[in-house]
Design a protein around this motif. Structure first.
Motif, PDB file in Angstrom:
ATOM      1  N   LEU A 136       0.773  -1.068   0.169  1.00 22.17           N
ATOM      2  CA  LEU A 136       0.182   0.264  -0.255  1.00 22.17           C
ATOM      3  C   LEU A 136       0.945   1.461  -0.308  1.00 22.17           C
ATOM      4  CD1 LEU A 136      -2.921   1.109   0.055  1.00 22.17           C
ATOM      5  CD2 LEU A 136      -2.300   1.048   2.889  1.00 22.17           C
ATOM      6  N   ASN A 137       1.667   1.400   0.962  1.00 21.16           N
ATOM      7  CA  ASN A 137       2.941   2.196   0.712  1.00 21.16           C
ATOM      8  C   ASN A 137       3.481   2.775  -0.207  1.00 21.16           C
ATOM      9  OD1 ASN A 137       2.008   3.422   3.414  1.00 21.16           O
ATOM     10  ND2 ASN A 137       4.198   2.257   4.071  1.00 21.16           N
ATOM     11  N   LYS A 138       4.084   2.101  -0.655  1.00 18.57           N
ATOM     12  CA  LYS A 138       4.020   1.738  -2.694  1.00 18.57           C
ATOM     13  C   LYS A 138       3.826   2.653  -3.229  1.00 18.57           C
ATOM     14  CE  LYS A 138       7.212  -0.888  -5.962  1.00 18.57           C
ATOM     15  NZ  LYS A 138       7.752  -1.781  -6.030  1.00 18.57           N
ATOM     16  N   THR A 139       2.205   2.012  -3.037  1.00 20.81           N
ATOM     17  CA  THR A 139       1.006   1.993  -4.517  1.00 20.81           C
ATOM     18  C   THR A 139       1.543   3.750  -3.706  1.00 20.81           C
ATOM     19  OG1 THR A 139       0.353   0.102  -5.179  1.00 20.81           O
ATOM     20  CG2 THR A 139      -0.546   1.982  -5.577  1.00 20.81           C
ATOM     21  N   TRP A 144       2.990   4.881   5.765  1.00 20.22           N
ATOM     22  CA  TRP A 144       1.457   4.621   7.054  1.00 20.22           C
ATOM     23  C   TRP A 144       1.973   3.282   7.336  1.00 20.22           C
ATOM     24  CZ3 TRP A 144      -1.712   7.931   6.721  1.00 20.22           C
ATOM     25  CH2 TRP A 144      -2.199   8.151   5.438  1.00 20.22           C
ATOM     26  N   VAL A 145       1.611   3.879   9.128  1.00 23.77           N
ATOM     27  CA  VAL A 145       1.313   3.178  10.080  1.00 23.77           C
ATOM     28  C   VAL A 145       0.638   1.873   9.833  1.00 23.77           C
ATOM     29  CG1 VAL A 145       2.689   2.185  12.476  1.00 23.77           C
ATOM     30  CG2 VAL A 145       4.350   3.726  10.782  1.00 23.77           C
ATOM     31  N   TRP A 146       0.389   1.263  10.842  1.00 24.12           N
ATOM     32  CA  TRP A 146      -0.499   0.280  11.476  1.00 24.12           C
ATOM     33  C   TRP A 146      -1.345   1.097  12.449  1.00 24.12           C
ATOM     34  CZ3 TRP A 146      -4.588  -2.266   8.918  1.00 24.12           C
ATOM     35  CH2 TRP A 146      -5.512  -3.527   9.468  1.00 24.12           C
ATOM     36  N   HIS A 147      -2.639   1.576  13.397  1.00 27.57           N
ATOM     37  CA  HIS A 147      -2.742   1.799  13.694  1.00 27.57           C
ATOM     38  C   HIS A 147      -4.251   0.843  14.374  1.00 27.57           C
ATOM     39  CE1 HIS A 147      -1.345   5.712  15.163  1.00 27.57           C
ATOM     40  NE2 HIS A 147      -0.310   4.722  15.074  1.00 27.57           N
ATOM     41  N   GLY A 148      -4.630   0.284  13.416  1.00 30.54           N
ATOM     42  CA  GLY A 148      -5.527  -0.976  13.881  1.00 30.54           C
ATOM     43  C   GLY A 148      -6.574  -1.029  13.128  1.00 30.54           C
TER      44      GLY A 148
END
Length: 715
Positions: A136-139, A144-148
C-alpha cells in the motif's frame, strides 16, 4: 463492553493532539516563560535549524556507538528476533476468521492477515493476506504505520462481516486517518467513510452510520473542536454518503476536558449507545444515549472505571464509595444490574476487595463468566466468577500456570466461554493457550527461546524507601553471580498512571543484556498500579518525589546486596519513565554509572503547553498555577546544575512523537552539552511515541541503548 474512558487510560500517554500540520506535530503553544528559555527554538519540531541540530548529534552518537563489529552483531541479532517467523501471532476473532497483524523482514510495515482456527492450531498455519501495508505504501507513496482495525460485527450467526474501519498513521505518529475497507473484496471503499488525519476515531453504529470524534476545524464563531489537551471535544453521528460537515452533533465537551468520544454496544439483546466525557486521567463521566438522542448520566463516581456488559454494570473503584448503607474500599470491583442502577437502586455485589498485598490487574467477560486477574505481590492469580443474584459463585481458573505473568482475553464474549491465556516471565518464552472455562487449557503456541537463559535465575526482593514503604523489585541474574559489586546491572522503571510492571519475556533484553552476563532489575515503585489505586495515588503531584525515592531505594538495595555498585549500575526508562530517569540523573547522580532517557518529559514548566501535555495535569499538576512550587522539584530541565557532576547519559526520542514533544529531550541534551557534560543524543525521524516505525528502527535503537550501557558499565 469496556468504556471509552477505560480505553483512553489503557493507552496511557496515547491519545493526543490533533495534527496541526502534515508533519504530525503541532507547534508548541506559547507561554510566558518560553522567551526565557535559550533552547526554546528546539521545540520547532521540523524546523530546519532544529533538524540540523538533530542530524549533527545523531551522527556523533552513531560514530561513537555503531561502528564496532559488536554493535553490528547485536543489531542484527535483535532484528532477527523481531523479524522471527517463530514469534506468536496474536489473533482476534472476527466472524469465522482469526486475524493477525504481522511484521517481519520481508514485511517491514506489516501484513494484516487471517486464517481459520483449524489452521491456527498448526505449527505453520496458512495465512490469507488481507492488507499488505508495504505494498500500500509503495502504491500510494506513503509511509503508513498500522494503527488497528474496527470491524462491524455480524448481526446474524455465521454472517461474514464485510466492513472495517482501518486506522493508519503517517510515520507512526498518534495522529492518523481512518478509511473504510471491504473484507469480502479486500479493497478500500472509494466512497466509504474517511476521517482526515487527526487524533480521534470512528466507531460503528451500524453499517451506514458511525460516531466520529476528531478535529472538525473551527466553527462560525472561531471556536475549535479540540480540547486544550488536543483531544476531540465534539462527537457527532455521521451517515454514509453525506459530507462530514453535515454530521449530527451528539455531545460537545468543554475546552478544558481531555477527550470526548462515543460508542455503540452491539451485544445482541443489549444494544446501547454511550458517550464518554473524560475530564482527566481517572476522572470521567459516562452517559447512556437514549433513542431520542438525549443523554442520561450514569451516576457513578467520576474516579471509578465504569463498564457495562449485558445486564451488568461494573465499577472499579479508585476511591471509597458509599452506596445503600455500605462503603466499598478503593481498589474494589463491584457489580449491579444496569437497569436497576439507572432506576436509582444502589445495591452492589463485591466481586473483588483488595488486601495489603493484592490488587485487581484486570477482568475479562466470556459468554457466561467473568475471569478476574489479581496481582498478589506482583504475581498473577486467576479466578472465575459466575454472575447471578447475590454473591457470585467463585472458582479457581482450571489449569492456570503457577508461574510468571498471566494474561486473559475472551475469544468471543458474545458466543463463547473460551479465552486466550498467555503466560510468561523474564526467562520463560511466552506460551499462548486456548482455554474453555472449567477445562484444562490447550497450548497452541510457544515462543522459542531467543537467548540462552539457562544459567539465570529470577528473584523478587523488597527495598525500604525513605518513608519506610516496602518496594518490590524483580531481579534476573546469573545463578553463579559473584557478589562483589562488579556486575553490570540495568535497572528499569516507570512509576506512573497506575501501570504495573510485571515479568515478561524479552528477546532483546535477553540478547542485549542477560546473555552477556548483565543483571536486569525491574522496580515496582509507587505511581504504578502494582498495589492498586493507593500505590498510584501515593506518588501523585506533590508526592511525586516518593516514586523517585522508591527507585533510589531499589538502586541502593542492589548495591547493599553487592549485586553491583555505582560504577556498574545503569538505569533506563521511557515516557513517564523518561521523567523518572531524568530525575534520577539530576537528583541522584551519585547512584548511577549510566542513564538512558527515552521519549521523556523533562521540562515540567512547559510540558502542559506541548502536544498532549495538558492531559497529564491530573498526574503531575498544573505548572501555570501554585502547583509549580512542587512541580519544580521534579523538573529535570530546571534541576540541572552546570556545576555538578553527572553520569554519562543518552537521550533518545522521535521526531514523529506527537504525544511527548521531542523538544523535551532536545533541550535537555543541548543544555547539558553546552555545560560540557557527558551526553549522547539520538532522534529517530519516524516512529511516534514508540520510538520506531518498523523492526529495523526498533533493533537499531535497542542496540544503541544496550551498547551505550555496556560500554559504560562493564569497564
Amino acid at each position: 463492553m469496556p468504556t471509552l474512558s477505560q480505553a483512553c487510560h489503557t493507552l496511557l500517554l496515547t491519545a493526543g493532539l490533533a495534527a496541526a500540520s502534515v508533519a504530525g506535530a503541532a507547534p508548541a503553544k506559547e507561554s510566558k516563560n518560553v522567551s526565557d528559555d535559550p533552547y526554546a527554538w528546539l521545540e520547532d519540531v521540523t524546523g530546519e535549524r532544529s533538524l540540523t541540530w538533530v542530524k549533527q548529534h545523531n551522527a556523533k552518537s552513531e560514530a561513537e556507538l555503531t561502528t564496532t563489529p559488536q554493535f553490528k552483531q547485536l543489531e542484527s541479532d535483535i532484528r532477527a528476533i523481531l523479524d522471527s517467523d517463530a514469534k506468536i501471532p496474536g489473533v482476534e476473532k472476527i466472524g469465522d476468521y482469526y486475524y493477525n497483524f504481522w511484521k517481519d523482514k520481508q514485511h517491514e510495515r506489516g501484513l494484516w492477515r487471517r486464517t481459520t482456527l483449524a489452521e491456527y492450531r498448526k505449527d505453520k498455519p496458512q495465512w490469507e493476506t488481507v492488507i499488505d501495508l508495504d505494498a500500500l505504501n509503495k502504491t500510494e507513496g506513503e509511509n503508513w504505520v498500522w494503527h488497528g482495525a474496527d470491524c462491524l460485527k455480524p448481526k446474524l450467526q455465521g454472517e461474514k462481516p464485510a466492513r472495517c474501519l482501518i486506522a493508519l498513521s503517517r510515520g507512526g505518529a498518534d495522529a492518523d486517518v481512518t478509511r473504510e475497507f471491504d473484507l469480502t473484496t479486500k479493497t478500500w471503499l472509494k466512497d466509504g467513510f474517511f476521517r482526515p488525519e487527526a487524533k480521534g476515531g470512528l466507531q460503528w453504529i451500524d453499517r451506514d452510520t458511525v460516531y466520529v470524534f476528531t478535529d472538525f476545524g473551527k466553527d462560525a464563531s472561531g471556536a475549535g473542536s479540540m480540547t486544550s489537551s488536543g483531544y476531540p471535544r465534539i462527537v457527532k453521528e455521521w451517515k454514509r454518503a453525506t459530507p462530514l460537515a453535515d454530521a449530527k452533533p451528539v455531545y460537545e465537551g468543554q475546552p478544558t476536558d481531555m477527550y470526548i468520544a462515543a460508542s455503540h454496544d452491539h451485544t445482541k439483546g443489549f444494544e446501547r449507545d454511550f458517550v464518554s466525557r473524560t475530564l482527566a486521567f481517572y476522572n470521567d463521566e459516562l452517559y447512556l444515549r437514549g433513542g431520542d438522542g438525549k443523554l442520561i448520566k450514569i451516576d457513578a463516581p467520576n474516579s471509578a472505571s465504569k463498564s457495562v456488559h449485558k445486564q451488568w454494570l461494573l465499577l472499579e473503584l479508585r476511591e471509597p464509595y458509599g452506596a445503600a448503607g455500605q462503603t466499598y474500599a478503593a481498589g474494589s470491583l463491584i457489580a449491579t444490574k444496569f437497569d436497576d442502577f439507572m432506576a436509582g437502586k444502589r445495591a452492589f455485589t463485591t466481586l473483588f476487595a483488595p488486601s495489603d498485598s493484592t490488587s485487581l490487574a484486570g477482568f475479562s467477560w466470556t459468554q457466561n463468566h467473568l475471569v478476574l486477574n489479581v496481582l498478589d505481590d506482583v504475581k498473577n492469580r486467576l479466578s472465575v466468577l459466575t454472575p447471578g443474584e447475590g454473591e457470585w459463585p467463585r472458582s479457581e481458573f482450571t489449569g492456570a500456570p503457577t508461574f510468571g505473568t498471566l494474561g486473559v482475553a475472551a475469544v468471543d464474549a458474545d458466543d463463547s466461554d473460551a479465552v486466550w491465556l498467555t503466560a510468561t516471565d523474564y526467562l520463560t518464552p511466552t506460551t499462548l493457550s486456548l482455554a474453555q472455562i472449567g477445562k484444562r487449557p490447550e497450548v497452541l503456541k510457544t515462543m522459542p527461546a531467543f537467548f540462552d537463559g539457562t544459567g539465570n535465575v529470577i528473584e523478587q526482593h523488597f527495598a525500604t524507601s525513605k518513608d519506610g514503604t516496602r518496594v518490590p523489585y524483580f531481579l534476573v541474574r546469573r545463578k553463579d553471580l559473584k557478589l562483589d559489586g562488579k556486575a553490570p546491572t540495568l535497572l528499569y522503571g516507570y512509576g506512573g498512571f497506575e501501570i504495573s510492571l510485571t515479568p515478561a519475556y524479552s528477546g532483546s533484553v535477553g540478547k542485549g543484556w542477560l546473555e552477556k552476563g548483565g543483571v536486569y532489575a525491574v522496580a515496582n515503585i509507587r505511581g504504578g498500579g502494582e498495589y492498586g489505586p493507593r500505590w498510584h495515588q501515593a506518588a501523585l503531584k506533590a508526592n511525586r518525589h516518593k516514586a523517585y525515592e522508591d527507585f533510589a531505594a531499589v538502586a541502593q538495595d542492589l548495591v547493599a546486596r553487592k549485586i553491583t555498585s555505582k560504577e556498574h549500575l545503569g538505569i533506563q526508562g521511557g515516557s513517564n519513565g523518561g521523567l523518572l530517569t531524568g530525575n534520577m540523573l539530576t537528583q541522584y547522580p551519585d547512584l548511577f554509572g549510566a542513564v538512558v532517557v527515552q521519549v521523556p518529559l523533562l521540562d515540567m514548566k512547559r510540558y502542559s503547553h506541548l502536544l498532549a501535555g495538558a492531559s497529564w495535569m491530573a498526574e503531575y499538576g498544573d505548572p501555570d498555577t501554585a502547583d509549580w512550587e512542587f512541580i519544580r522539584t521534579f523538573s529535570p530541565y530546571h534541576l540541572f546544575n552546570a556545576q555538578r557532576d553527572y553520569p554519562p547519559v543518552i537521550f533518545m526520542t522521535s521526531t514523529r512523537d506527537d504525544r511527548v514533544h521531542p523538544g523535551h529531550a532536545r533541550k535537555m541534551a543541548a543544555k547539558m552539552l553546552e555545560a560540557g557534560k557527558d551526553v549522547r543524543y539520538y532522534e529517530n525521524i519516524e516512529g511516534g511515541h514508540g520510538g520506531s516505525a518498523n523492526n529495523a528502527q526498533a533493533a537499531h535503537m535497542s542496540a544503541l541503548a544496550f551498547t551505550f550501557l555496556w560500554n559504560e558499565l562493564s569497564e
